[in-house]
Design an enzyme around this catalytic site. Structure first.
Site, PDB file in Angstrom:
ATOM      1  N   GLU A   4       0.824  -1.220   0.000  1.00  0.00           N
ATOM      2  CA  GLU A   4       0.000   0.000   0.000  1.00  0.00           C
ATOM      3  C   GLU A   4       0.859   1.272   0.000  1.00  0.00           C
ATOM      4  O   GLU A   4       0.504   2.279   0.614  1.00  0.00           O
ATOM      5  CB  GLU A   4      -0.966  -0.026   1.188  1.00  0.00           C
ATOM      6  CG  GLU A   4      -1.920  -1.205   1.105  1.00  0.00           C
ATOM      7  CD  GLU A   4      -3.083  -1.129   2.082  1.00  0.00           C
ATOM      8  OE1 GLU A   4      -3.206  -0.119   2.793  1.00  0.00           O
ATOM      9  OE2 GLU A   4      -3.858  -2.100   2.120  1.00  0.00           O
ATOM     10  N   PRO A   9       4.867   6.676   7.465  1.00  0.00           N
ATOM     11  CA  PRO A   9       4.447   6.267   8.815  1.00  0.00           C
ATOM     12  C   PRO A   9       3.048   5.637   8.834  1.00  0.00           C
ATOM     13  O   PRO A   9       2.693   4.968   9.808  1.00  0.00           O
ATOM     14  CB  PRO A   9       4.450   7.583   9.602  1.00  0.00           C
ATOM     15  CG  PRO A   9       4.277   8.645   8.561  1.00  0.00           C
ATOM     16  CD  PRO A   9       4.972   8.130   7.341  1.00  0.00           C
ATOM     17  N   HIS A  46     -18.726  -8.035   5.573  1.00  0.00           N
ATOM     18  CA  HIS A  46     -17.340  -7.640   5.827  1.00  0.00           C
ATOM     19  C   HIS A  46     -16.701  -8.619   6.802  1.00  0.00           C
ATOM     20  O   HIS A  46     -17.227  -8.841   7.893  1.00  0.00           O
ATOM     21  CB  HIS A  46     -17.288  -6.218   6.420  1.00  0.00           C
ATOM     22  CG  HIS A  46     -15.883  -5.710   6.586  1.00  0.00           C
ATOM     23  ND1 HIS A  46     -15.462  -5.034   7.707  1.00  0.00           N
ATOM     24  CD2 HIS A  46     -14.809  -5.792   5.775  1.00  0.00           C
ATOM     25  CE1 HIS A  46     -14.181  -4.714   7.572  1.00  0.00           C
ATOM     26  NE2 HIS A  46     -13.753  -5.163   6.414  1.00  0.00           N
ATOM     27  N   HIS A  47     -15.611  -9.233   6.386  1.00  0.00           N
ATOM     28  CA  HIS A  47     -14.836 -10.120   7.249  1.00  0.00           C
ATOM     29  C   HIS A  47     -13.445  -9.545   7.442  1.00  0.00           C
ATOM     30  O   HIS A  47     -12.531  -9.843   6.666  1.00  0.00           O
ATOM     31  CB  HIS A  47     -14.699 -11.520   6.622  1.00  0.00           C
ATOM     32  CG  HIS A  47     -15.978 -12.301   6.561  1.00  0.00           C
ATOM     33  ND1 HIS A  47     -16.125 -13.378   5.718  1.00  0.00           N
ATOM     34  CD2 HIS A  47     -17.141 -12.166   7.234  1.00  0.00           C
ATOM     35  CE1 HIS A  47     -17.351 -13.883   5.884  1.00  0.00           C
ATOM     36  NE2 HIS A  47     -17.985 -13.164   6.791  1.00  0.00           N
ATOM     37  N   GLU A  85      -5.851  -6.074   1.544  1.00  0.00           N
ATOM     38  CA  GLU A  85      -4.530  -6.464   2.062  1.00  0.00           C
ATOM     39  C   GLU A  85      -4.088  -7.866   1.628  1.00  0.00           C
ATOM     40  O   GLU A  85      -3.432  -8.572   2.409  1.00  0.00           O
ATOM     41  CB  GLU A  85      -4.470  -6.362   3.599  1.00  0.00           C
ATOM     42  CG  GLU A  85      -4.643  -4.974   4.148  1.00  0.00           C
ATOM     43  CD  GLU A  85      -6.109  -4.608   4.374  1.00  0.00           C
ATOM     44  OE1 GLU A  85      -6.896  -5.500   4.724  1.00  0.00           O
ATOM     45  OE2 GLU A  85      -6.476  -3.441   4.177  1.00  0.00           O
ATOM     46  N   GLU A 145      -8.723   5.190   0.361  1.00  0.00           N
ATOM     47  CA  GLU A 145      -8.705   5.445   1.811  1.00  0.00           C
ATOM     48  C   GLU A 145      -7.470   6.252   2.216  1.00  0.00           C
ATOM     49  O   GLU A 145      -7.490   6.952   3.227  1.00  0.00           O
ATOM     50  CB  GLU A 145      -8.752   4.125   2.589  1.00  0.00           C
ATOM     51  CG  GLU A 145      -7.527   3.259   2.391  1.00  0.00           C
ATOM     52  CD  GLU A 145      -7.589   1.900   3.109  1.00  0.00           C
ATOM     53  OE1 GLU A 145      -8.653   1.518   3.590  1.00  0.00           O
ATOM     54  OE2 GLU A 145      -6.556   1.225   3.163  1.00  0.00           O
TER      55      GLU A 145
HETATM   56  C1  NOJ Z   1      -8.405  -1.736   5.685  1.00  0.00           C
HETATM   57  C2  NOJ Z   1      -9.297  -1.742   4.485  1.00  0.00           C
HETATM   58  O1  NOJ Z   1      -8.582  -1.440   3.323  1.00  0.00           O
HETATM   59  C3  NOJ Z   1     -10.401  -0.746   4.739  1.00  0.00           C
HETATM   60  O2  NOJ Z   1     -11.207  -0.626   3.588  1.00  0.00           O
HETATM   61  C4  NOJ Z   1     -11.196  -1.180   5.935  1.00  0.00           C
HETATM   62  O3  NOJ Z   1     -12.169  -0.200   6.219  1.00  0.00           O
HETATM   63  C5  NOJ Z   1     -10.290  -1.357   7.153  1.00  0.00           C
HETATM   64  N1  NOJ Z   1      -9.148  -2.152   6.849  1.00  0.00           N
HETATM   65  C6  NOJ Z   1     -11.024  -2.019   8.312  1.00  0.00           C
HETATM   66  O4  NOJ Z   1     -11.270  -3.360   7.985  1.00  0.00           O
HETATM   67 CA    CA Z   2      -6.090  -1.437   3.032  1.00  0.00          CA
END
Ligand code: NOJ
Ligand code: CA
Length: 688
Positions: free
Chosen positions: A171, A192, A396-397, A467, A491
């Site tokens: 990332e 960071p 969501h997991h 991830e 994000e």
């Molecule tokens: C990282 C993910 O990329 C993001 O979309 C998610 O909101 C957070 N983790 C929490 O799971």
């Molecule tokens: Ca992420």
């Protein structure tokens, strides 16, 4: 689908003498030479210009301890292949796979065991793929790979678009430097906001790695069909501009545990003299296996909104203890209403389940069970509510890196989805992989992501992995693997340090997206991120029109409208583009592109006559000169142009846009100005 392979052994233009084997691509643009001399090597040329200098091939095994680098050629076979296949979903409805293949059967020398190894090369007009095969043999049953010896010797000090080599995170922000100026540790130290780093070294970078030579050749290194193997990173020797494969180790330092028959992923080299052809290359997809899944009717490209960005910008929180729990029944109903009103397929809900008080950074295994909602989240009621409105909840997991724990719960978790009519899950692997300390990109996790995809398919569930390891075209084989994150997504607009630069999205299609679709989550309409917490200084570094264009320039069959309903309500006229833009296509025309600078793409909607166009630029403003020659000659269309206003600028007036309608034909030309970090989105609908 008919697969026909013509064996043209005798007639093939293969010239073999002094243990040298040559193979040209079908259109003769790419030439491969394999030499079995002092060591076994390959080299690649494009239209007569060297692209890869003689580069080593082979492996070091630790169990049994063997170095496989010197061989005797046992036999050579070649064939050519030319056929068209239809992806279930994608950027195009038909993909041509036209290549020549050479299989070289080898026996390793200087060892009493005499190991058999096959090298398979495929040569396309836009590059080369090669893989190693370890056939079944008495001398080699179970074995451990210590090192892969594959090298990619570049012919010059190219410009490179790179992120630091890291076994756990992809990332990072992209760096654009000459190969000689790669400084991965220094670059990573400026980041960071990346929580778990496992850096490889100063000269290590990740794939897909995009390069441009001084004389205008575009070279992309990556891998295809990463199955039961660790991911490959690259370590550069600056003295001779040569990359060596760096496989991701497991928790005790081994690279891969294999059993014959075994295959490596394909190592890929895309090469062309046109940047647009990097973006239209189907080399990686073609090197992946066709899907074996028979029943695929439930797999559907889709758009969604979600209880998501409001947590990232501090309006709400994932956990209940904070007293600003986002995923309450009431709040989620508002998202369902908004999704239904604008005909979105899904509503993602993060923070619906217990565990978020304790999830980050403490490396506990049993934080989440994936089946227990918070008390203020009425899963049954919301399922019914969504159903009545024609919308589906998206599951969501978040595993918080506890992948083994997730595997224990997976059946129950997917059954819960089946029981609540949910067909899509977003998975997540934030943090260190526990309990064993495997890396996100190691063989164990590569197999884990696949187990999740296969288990999900058994429950008819589509997956969006966050991830995970870099994608390698496996969505051809597993079409329920709709998208992955695996790069710096939207994000990071909210990240205080480097964040997302204006050029970032002009690089992603040349790097990360070469492996497959990304869940980037575009569509931010509110640019100052201090909306709910005054102390935030971060801003989204694009214009609004560029946010719209990203739905076309960043291909994915799964697209989120990431912002909050209240931010969309302020600009419903512009939002209309996101409502209408398709996520599945018949045709894609890369009209112009340059990594780090700009991208303009037109796509034809699947089974429709309408086209959608997206154009983006980096920090520089730009004049678009569009020729609509891709339109049907006999048809008239209405173009709705969503463009930057004259005074738009990402720094001063990001939300300044204009919407214009025009009648256009295939002869039309449009001149449109793009602001600094601006863009333009156009829907072009047939007039009947
Ligand atoms: C990282 C993910 O990329 C993001 O979309 C998610 O909101 C957070 N983790 C929490 O799971
Ligand atoms: Ca992420």
């Amino acid at each position: 689908m008919i697969r026909f392979v013509i064996a043209v052994l005798a007639a093939m233009p293969i010239w073999a003498s002094a243990q040298q084997f040559k193979l040209s691509s079908p259109g003769r643009k790419v030439e491969l030479t394999i030499t079995n001399g002092d060591f076994l090597s390959y080299r690649v040329a494009y239209k007569g210009t060297p692209v890869v200098r003689p580069s080593q091939l082979g492996f070091v095994l630790s169990k049994p301890a063997l170095t496989l680098s010197h061989y005797t050629v046992v036999s050579v076979d070649s064939s050519s292949y030319n056929d068209v296949w239809k992806p279930l979903w994608g950027e195009v409805s038909e993909v041509r796979d036209h290549h020549k293949e050479i299989v070289i059967r080898l026996r390793s020398q200087a060892d009493s065991r005499s190991i058999m190894l096959n090298l398979v090369f495929r040569v396309f007009d836009d590059g080369v793929g090669f893989r190693y095969e370890f056939p079944e043999q008495p001398a080699l049953k179970h074995f451990v790979i210590q090192e892969e010896l594959t090298q990619f010797a570049m012919v010059g000090n190219h410009q490179a678009f790179w992120i630091p080599g890291d076994y756990d995170s992809n990332e990072y922000a992209y760096n654009t430097t000459l190969l000689s100026d790669i400084n991965a540790i220094a670059a990573a130290n400026k980041e960071p906001d990346i929580a778990v780093k496992s850096l490889i070294g100063e000269n290590a970078v990740q794939t897909p790695l995009m390069m441009k030579s001084a004389d205008g050749l575009y070279v992309n290194l990556h891998e295809a069909a990463l199955i039961n193997f660790p991911a490959m990173h690259l370590v550069l020797n600056k003295a001779n501009t040569t990359f060596s494969a760096q496989l991701v180790p497991d928790a005790v330092g081994n690279k891969a545990y294999l059993q014959t028959p075994a295959k490596s992923p394909w190592r890929t080299i895309i090469v062309t003299d046109k940047a647009t052809e990097v973006l239209s290359s189907k080399l990686i997809l073609n090197l992946n296996e066709p899907t074996q899944m028979k029943d695929v009717g439930w797999i559907k490209p889709q758009k969604f909104v979600g209880m998501w960005w409001e947590m990232h910008v501090g309006k709400a929180s994932w956990d209940l203890a904070s007293k600003k729990h986002g995923a309450s029944t009431e709040n989620v109903k508002k998202y369902i209403d908004f999704a239904a009103r604008h005909r979105f397929d899904g509503v993602l809900v993060e923070g619906w389940n217990q565990g978020w008080e304790d999830w980050f950074g403490n490396w506990k295994e049993n934080v989440f069970d994936f089946v227990t909602p918070y008390p203020d989240y009425d899963l049954d009621g919301l399922t019914k509510y969504a159903n009545e409105k024609g919308v589906r909840l998206i599951m969501h997991h978040e595993t918080s890196g506890a992948a083994t724990n997730y595997e224990r719960w997976m059946d129950k978790a997917f059954q819960l989805m089946n029981d609540h009519d949910m067909t899509t899950v977003k998975t997540g692997y934030v943090g260190k992989i526990i309990p064993r300390g495997e890396h996100h990109d190691g063989q164990w996790m590569v197999n884990h992501y696949q187990r999740v995809i296969e288990k999900a398919a058994a429950y008819r569930v589509m997956v969006d992995s966050h991830e995970p390891v870099h994608p390698t075209g496996l969505h051809r084989t597993f079409p329920n693997w709709l998208a992955s994150e695996a790069a710096r997504g939207s994000e990071f607009n909210n990240a205080p340090a480097l964040g997302i630069t204006p050029e970032h999205t002009t690089i992603l299609p040349f790097t990360r997206l070469v492996g497959g679709p990304m869940d980037f989550t575009p569509g931010l309409f509110h640019f100052k991120l201090n909306q709910f917490e005054a102390s935030r200084t971060q801003v989204v570094r694009t214009t609004l029109a560029k946010q719209l264009a990203l739905y076309v320039t960043l291909y994915s069959p799964l697209q989120m409208a990431a912002d909050l309903p209240e931010n969309y309500e302020k600009h419903l006229d512009a939002f209309q583009f996101i409502v209408e833009v398709p996520v599945d296509w018949d045709e894609t025309k890369i009209l112009e592109a340059e990594p780090g600078d700009f991208i303009t793409i037109a796509r034809k909607a699947k089974n429709k006559s309408d086209w959608y166009l997206g154009a983006i630029t980096d920090e520089n403003s730009r004049e678009l000169d569009l020729q609509l020659g891709f339109l049907d000659k006999d048809k008239k269309y209405e173009a709705t142009i969503y463009r930057d206003a004259e005074d738009a600028d990402w720094q001063t007036k990001p939300e300044a846009f204009k919407i214009e309608k025009k009648i256009v034909t295939s002869k039309s030309k449009l001149k449109i100005g793009l602001a600094k970090s601006g863009g333009c989105a156009i829907s072009i609908k047939e007039l009947r």
